[in-house]
Design an enzyme around this catalytic site. Structure first.
Site, PDB file in Angstrom:
ATOM      1  N   THR A 162       0.819  -1.208   0.000  1.00 35.57           N
ATOM      2  CA  THR A 162       0.000   0.000   0.000  1.00 35.57           C
ATOM      3  C   THR A 162       0.853   1.258   0.000  1.00 35.57           C
ATOM      4  O   THR A 162       1.994   1.234   0.483  1.00 35.57           O
ATOM      5  CB  THR A 162      -0.906  -0.014   1.253  1.00 35.57           C
ATOM      6  OG1 THR A 162      -1.551   1.254   1.378  1.00 35.57           O
ATOM      7  CG2 THR A 162      -0.101  -0.259   2.529  1.00 35.57           C
ATOM      8  N   ASP A 163       0.277   2.352  -0.475  1.00 39.24           N
ATOM      9  CA  ASP A 163       0.986   3.642  -0.410  1.00 39.24           C
ATOM     10  C   ASP A 163       1.086   4.161   1.030  1.00 39.24           C
ATOM     11  O   ASP A 163       1.870   5.070   1.312  1.00 39.24           O
ATOM     12  CB  ASP A 163       0.301   4.686  -1.307  1.00 39.24           C
ATOM     13  CG  ASP A 163      -1.149   4.968  -0.948  1.00 39.24           C
ATOM     14  OD1 ASP A 163      -1.676   4.335  -0.009  1.00 39.24           O
ATOM     15  OD2 ASP A 163      -1.771   5.836  -1.605  1.00 39.24           O
ATOM     16  N   GLU A 164       0.292   3.574   1.945  1.00 39.92           N
ATOM     17  CA  GLU A 164       0.284   4.091   3.325  1.00 39.92           C
ATOM     18  C   GLU A 164       1.625   3.889   4.029  1.00 39.92           C
ATOM     19  O   GLU A 164       1.888   4.515   5.051  1.00 39.92           O
ATOM     20  CB  GLU A 164      -0.835   3.437   4.143  1.00 39.92           C
ATOM     21  CG  GLU A 164      -2.192   3.690   3.542  1.00 39.92           C
ATOM     22  CD  GLU A 164      -3.347   3.496   4.522  1.00 39.92           C
ATOM     23  OE1 GLU A 164      -3.109   3.355   5.735  1.00 39.92           O
ATOM     24  OE2 GLU A 164      -4.493   3.473   4.052  1.00 39.92           O
ATOM     25  N   TYR A 223      -1.884  -0.638  10.947  1.00 41.52           N
ATOM     26  CA  TYR A 223      -2.036  -1.302   9.641  1.00 41.52           C
ATOM     27  C   TYR A 223      -0.829  -1.017   8.758  1.00 41.52           C
ATOM     28  O   TYR A 223      -0.178  -1.938   8.240  1.00 41.52           O
ATOM     29  CB  TYR A 223      -3.330  -0.837   8.946  1.00 41.52           C
ATOM     30  CG  TYR A 223      -3.342  -1.108   7.453  1.00 41.52           C
ATOM     31  CD1 TYR A 223      -3.379  -2.406   6.958  1.00 41.52           C
ATOM     32  CD2 TYR A 223      -3.311  -0.050   6.521  1.00 41.52           C
ATOM     33  CE1 TYR A 223      -3.373  -2.658   5.583  1.00 41.52           C
ATOM     34  CE2 TYR A 223      -3.306  -0.289   5.155  1.00 41.52           C
ATOM     35  CZ  TYR A 223      -3.339  -1.598   4.694  1.00 41.52           C
ATOM     36  OH  TYR A 223      -3.329  -1.845   3.338  1.00 41.52           O
ATOM     37  N   LYS A 278       2.150  -3.445   7.289  1.00 40.68           N
ATOM     38  CA  LYS A 278       2.420  -3.605   5.854  1.00 40.68           C
ATOM     39  C   LYS A 278       3.868  -3.223   5.548  1.00 40.68           C
ATOM     40  O   LYS A 278       4.554  -3.891   4.761  1.00 40.68           O
ATOM     41  CB  LYS A 278       1.462  -2.740   5.016  1.00 40.68           C
ATOM     42  CG  LYS A 278       0.025  -3.204   4.969  1.00 40.68           C
ATOM     43  CD  LYS A 278      -0.203  -4.552   4.328  1.00 40.68           C
ATOM     44  CE  LYS A 278       0.005  -4.570   2.843  1.00 40.68           C
ATOM     45  NZ  LYS A 278      -0.389  -5.901   2.261  1.00 40.68           N
TER      46      LYS A 278
HETATM   47  P1  NAD Z   1      -9.731  -7.221   2.017  1.00 37.41           P
HETATM   48  O1  NAD Z   1      -9.729  -6.946   3.478  1.00 37.41           O
HETATM   49  O2  NAD Z   1     -10.953  -6.926   1.215  1.00 37.41           O
HETATM   50  O3  NAD Z   1      -9.381  -8.765   1.747  1.00 37.41           O
HETATM   51  C1  NAD Z   1      -8.382  -9.430   2.438  1.00 37.41           C
HETATM   52  C2  NAD Z   1      -8.522 -10.927   2.160  1.00 37.41           C
HETATM   53  O4  NAD Z   1      -7.456 -11.602   2.855  1.00 37.41           O
HETATM   54  C3  NAD Z   1      -9.835 -11.531   2.671  1.00 37.41           C
HETATM   55  O5  NAD Z   1     -10.380 -12.377   1.709  1.00 37.41           O
HETATM   56  C4  NAD Z   1      -9.418 -12.310   3.903  1.00 37.41           C
HETATM   57  O6  NAD Z   1     -10.239 -13.424   4.176  1.00 37.41           O
HETATM   58  C5  NAD Z   1      -7.996 -12.719   3.526  1.00 37.41           C
HETATM   59  N1  NAD Z   1      -7.173 -12.991   4.712  1.00 37.41           N
HETATM   60  C6  NAD Z   1      -7.003 -12.199   5.802  1.00 37.41           C
HETATM   61  N2  NAD Z   1      -6.205 -12.820   6.691  1.00 37.41           N
HETATM   62  C7  NAD Z   1      -5.848 -14.002   6.137  1.00 37.41           C
HETATM   63  C8  NAD Z   1      -5.018 -15.068   6.575  1.00 37.41           C
HETATM   64  N3  NAD Z   1      -4.418 -15.056   7.763  1.00 37.41           N
HETATM   65  N4  NAD Z   1      -4.858 -16.125   5.759  1.00 37.41           N
HETATM   66  C9  NAD Z   1      -5.469 -16.165   4.545  1.00 37.41           C
HETATM   67  N5  NAD Z   1      -6.282 -15.194   4.088  1.00 37.41           N
HETATM   68  C10 NAD Z   1      -6.460 -14.122   4.879  1.00 37.41           C
HETATM   69  O7  NAD Z   1      -8.464  -6.459   1.449  1.00 37.41           O
HETATM   70  P2  NAD Z   1      -8.278  -5.637   0.087  1.00 37.41           P
HETATM   71  O8  NAD Z   1      -8.793  -4.276   0.266  1.00 37.41           O
HETATM   72  O9  NAD Z   1      -8.753  -6.467  -1.042  1.00 37.41           O
HETATM   73  O10 NAD Z   1      -6.688  -5.553   0.054  1.00 37.41           O
HETATM   74  C11 NAD Z   1      -5.916  -6.628  -0.480  1.00 37.41           C
HETATM   75  C12 NAD Z   1      -4.446  -6.283  -0.389  1.00 37.41           C
HETATM   76  O11 NAD Z   1      -4.178  -5.085  -1.097  1.00 37.41           O
HETATM   77  C13 NAD Z   1      -3.957  -6.039   1.043  1.00 37.41           C
HETATM   78  O12 NAD Z   1      -2.674  -6.594   1.160  1.00 37.41           O
HETATM   79  C14 NAD Z   1      -3.918  -4.527   1.172  1.00 37.41           C
HETATM   80  O13 NAD Z   1      -2.940  -4.128   2.086  1.00 37.41           O
HETATM   81  C15 NAD Z   1      -3.557  -4.134  -0.250  1.00 37.41           C
HETATM   82  N6  NAD Z   1      -4.038  -2.800  -0.677  1.00 37.41           N
HETATM   83  C16 NAD Z   1      -5.355  -2.464  -0.536  1.00 37.41           C
HETATM   84  C17 NAD Z   1      -5.813  -1.229  -1.021  1.00 37.41           C
HETATM   85  C18 NAD Z   1      -7.253  -0.825  -0.913  1.00 37.41           C
HETATM   86  O14 NAD Z   1      -7.586   0.315  -1.240  1.00 37.41           O
HETATM   87  N7  NAD Z   1      -8.165  -1.689  -0.513  1.00 37.41           N
HETATM   88  C19 NAD Z   1      -4.901  -0.352  -1.620  1.00 37.41           C
HETATM   89  C20 NAD Z   1      -3.557  -0.735  -1.722  1.00 37.41           C
HETATM   90  C21 NAD Z   1      -3.144  -1.971  -1.269  1.00 37.41           C
HETATM   91  O1  DAU Z   2      -4.184   4.029   0.444  1.00 37.33           O
HETATM   92  C1  DAU Z   2      -4.402   2.660   0.359  1.00 37.33           C
HETATM   93  C2  DAU Z   2      -5.253   2.201   1.516  1.00 37.33           C
HETATM   94  O2  DAU Z   2      -6.576   2.666   1.273  1.00 37.33           O
HETATM   95  C3  DAU Z   2      -5.252   0.687   1.685  1.00 37.33           C
HETATM   96  O3  DAU Z   2      -3.955   0.271   2.003  1.00 37.33           O
HETATM   97  C4  DAU Z   2      -6.231   0.262   2.779  1.00 37.33           C
HETATM   98  O4  DAU Z   2      -6.281  -1.149   2.853  1.00 37.33           O
HETATM   99  C5  DAU Z   2      -7.596   0.801   2.423  1.00 37.33           C
HETATM  100  O5  DAU Z   2      -8.510   0.475   3.450  1.00 37.33           O
HETATM  101  C6  DAU Z   2      -7.546   2.313   2.238  1.00 37.33           C
HETATM  102  O6  DAU Z   2      -7.265   2.980   3.477  1.00 37.33           O
HETATM  103  P1  DAU Z   2      -8.062   4.295   3.958  1.00 37.33           P
HETATM  104  O7  DAU Z   2      -7.967   4.384   5.422  1.00 37.33           O
HETATM  105  O8  DAU Z   2      -7.655   5.473   3.139  1.00 37.33           O
HETATM  106  O9  DAU Z   2      -9.552   3.874   3.466  1.00 37.33           O
HETATM  107  P2  DAU Z   2     -11.003   4.057   4.141  1.00 37.33           P
HETATM  108  O10 DAU Z   2     -12.005   3.668   3.122  1.00 37.33           O
HETATM  109  O11 DAU Z   2     -11.073   3.431   5.483  1.00 37.33           O
HETATM  110  O12 DAU Z   2     -11.074   5.626   4.344  1.00 37.33           O
HETATM  111  C7  DAU Z   2     -10.947   6.537   3.247  1.00 37.33           C
HETATM  112  C8  DAU Z   2     -10.979   7.941   3.826  1.00 37.33           C
HETATM  113  O13 DAU Z   2     -12.305   8.212   4.313  1.00 37.33           O
HETATM  114  C9  DAU Z   2     -10.046   8.162   4.988  1.00 37.33           C
HETATM  115  O14 DAU Z   2      -9.523   9.479   4.927  1.00 37.33           O
HETATM  116  C10 DAU Z   2     -10.956   8.017   6.224  1.00 37.33           C
HETATM  117  C11 DAU Z   2     -12.290   8.518   5.709  1.00 37.33           C
HETATM  118  N1  DAU Z   2     -13.492   7.888   6.316  1.00 37.33           N
HETATM  119  C12 DAU Z   2     -13.570   6.528   6.279  1.00 37.33           C
HETATM  120  C13 DAU Z   2     -14.664   5.878   6.828  1.00 37.33           C
HETATM  121  C14 DAU Z   2     -14.760   4.375   6.802  1.00 37.33           C
HETATM  122  C15 DAU Z   2     -14.506   8.656   6.848  1.00 37.33           C
HETATM  123  O15 DAU Z   2     -14.433   9.901   6.850  1.00 37.33           O
HETATM  124  N2  DAU Z   2     -15.588   8.016   7.398  1.00 37.33           N
HETATM  125  C16 DAU Z   2     -15.714   6.660   7.430  1.00 37.33           C
HETATM  126  O16 DAU Z   2     -16.718   6.128   7.944  1.00 37.33           O
END
Ligand code: NAD
Ligand code: DAU
Length: 377
Positions: free
Chosen positions: A135-137, A183, A187
């Protein structure tokens, strides 16, 4: 060429799009979706491909090293695309231990299993690949030097009509790691382990760091699906702080396409940042969501603006994320395909048309799907 690839976290949001893309695009590959089905894993996300002959679902915890190694040996795995993780920042604030266990120890278990399996083969690492999705975080938060937004310094095809940057600095691949939440700290730690396995053992690794994804099948604890569902049901929209935080949004299928390109053409030991130069303040995204849901439901546009409720800010809330993805665009030719406005329209339509999916998630019924459909397969 035939390949046997484990995709971890394939029942989650992004993973399910990656699994779908690989299963459909590469019928000659064997795609093993490894997922322990935590609350975030949902097999309904894979319903349309579950009967494909090149797809196998394996319910397994990435921390279970012996089982992971045995699966790699049984299936003669030559590629790993590792997405499984705990992914929600708010949960990590409440329960950091689970994040350290899954994201750090789970990644270590995947790395060690891949290393031992591949080292046992005569050809060793040749033709093998361990691709870690991050992730970019991990880079921390950027300053907002242009709170009103300026034209971005880079021109890219897909972004949005709005097309603004809120600062001069962007996340580049060589930037220092400065994670703030449990988180992102977990990562970051997993990224370090991946690079350490390359440097120490020669494991053929690649790391990518992507910005915020949105699209179908996202668990409704994240901003976009949560708010679409709340607007539909006229429930309050809890905006953290003043809604001024900036996120850089990418349509999930564009991320999956990038993963495909990088898995096949990316250089070992490299890092690529993935993003579409698409910065938005949360409050502006929320207004777009309200207008889109209202319009598609036949309500007057903006009718639900009063649902916005400002609540206590997230602890340690990162102010701004903005990815510089020029390396990926230049070296591997990837570009995002969708303008944000198109992507949001598609996404809102999908959630409105798939209320059953949402109801199954919010009721918890989705967790019965494995027992009903997969046990004994
Ligand atoms: P998600 O939470 O929707 O899905 C995670 C999946 O991993 C689920 O299916 C869960 O069951 C599985 N999982 C969790 N723990 C596990 C374990 N111990 N063993 C096997 N499976 C397990 O996540 P996402 O949003 O699809 O993100 C996927 C990946 O991409 C993550 O590594 C996250 O850090 C990265 N990422 C997410 C975003 C985003 O915006 N969602 C952005 C950048 C990177
Ligand atoms: O940047 C990549 C990341 O983006 C991934 O690595 C994470 O897995 C993914 O969850 C996401 O993280 P964020 O914390 O940015 O996403 P989230 O959807 O939780 O929140 C987006 C923005 O909205 C953040 O600034 C917090 C805000 N927010 C979120 C929720 C859930 C609110 O204001 N209210 C809310 O209820």
């Amino acid at each position: 060429m035939k390949r046997s690839i484990i995709i971890t976290g394939g029942a989650g949001f992004i993973g399910s799009h990656v699994v779908r893309l690989f299963v459909n695009k590469y019928p000659e590959y064997r795609i093993l979706c490894l997922d322990s089905l935590t609350y975030a894993g949902n097999l309904a996300n894979l319903k349309d491909i579950e009967d494909k002959p090149n797809f196998r679902f394996v319910k397994m915890d990435i921390c279970d090293f012996d089982s992971v190694l045995a699966l790699m040996q049984e299936e003669k795995v030559d590629g790993v695309i590792h997405l499984a993780a705990e992914s929600h920042v708010d949960r990590s604030i409440k329960d950091p231990f689970t994040f350290a266990k899954t994201n750090v120890l789970g990644t270590l278990s995947m790395l060690q299993a891949a290393r031992l399996w591949w080292e046992s083969l005569p050809e060793k690492y040749e033709g093998k690949r361990f691709y870690h999705i991050s992730t970019d975080e991990v880079y921390g938060a950027l300053e907002m030097t242009h709170p009103e937004g300026v034209k971005p310094p880079f021109s890219t095809r897909a972004s949005s009509d709005h097309h603004l940057a809120y600062g001069e600095v962007f996340f580049t691949e060589d930037m220092k790691y400065q994670p703030h939440s449990p988180y992102s700290a977990a990562k970051a730690s997993s990224d370090h382990f991946v690079r350490a396995f390359h440097d120490t053992y020669g494991l053929p690794t690649i790391v990518t760091n992507c910005s915020n994804n949105y699209g179908p099948y996202q668990f409704p604890e994240k901003l976009i699906p949560l708010f679409i569902n709340n607007i539909r049901h006229r429930k309050p929209l809890p905006v953290y702080g003043k809604g001024e935080n900036v996120r850089d949004w990418l349509y999930v299928e564009d991320h999956a396409r990038a993963i495909d390109v990088i898995f096949h053409k990316g250089k070992v030991a490299e890092t690529y940042n993935i993003g579409g130069f698409n910065e938005w303040k949360n409050i502006d995204v929320i207004k777009v969501l309200i207008n889109t849901v209202d319009r598609l439901l036949g309500r007057p546009e903006g009718a639900d603006i009063d649902l916005i409720t400002f609540v206590t800010d997230r602890a340690g809330h990162d102010l701004r994320y903005a990815i510089d993805s020029r390396k990926l665009q230049k070296e591997l030719g990837w570009e995002p395909s969708l303008q944000f406005e198109e992507g949001i329209e598609k996404t809102v339509r999908w959630y409105l048309d798939n209320q059953e999916w949402m109801d199954n998630v919010t009721s918890g019924d989705y967790q019965k799907y494995y027992d009903e459909m997969y046990k004994g397969r």
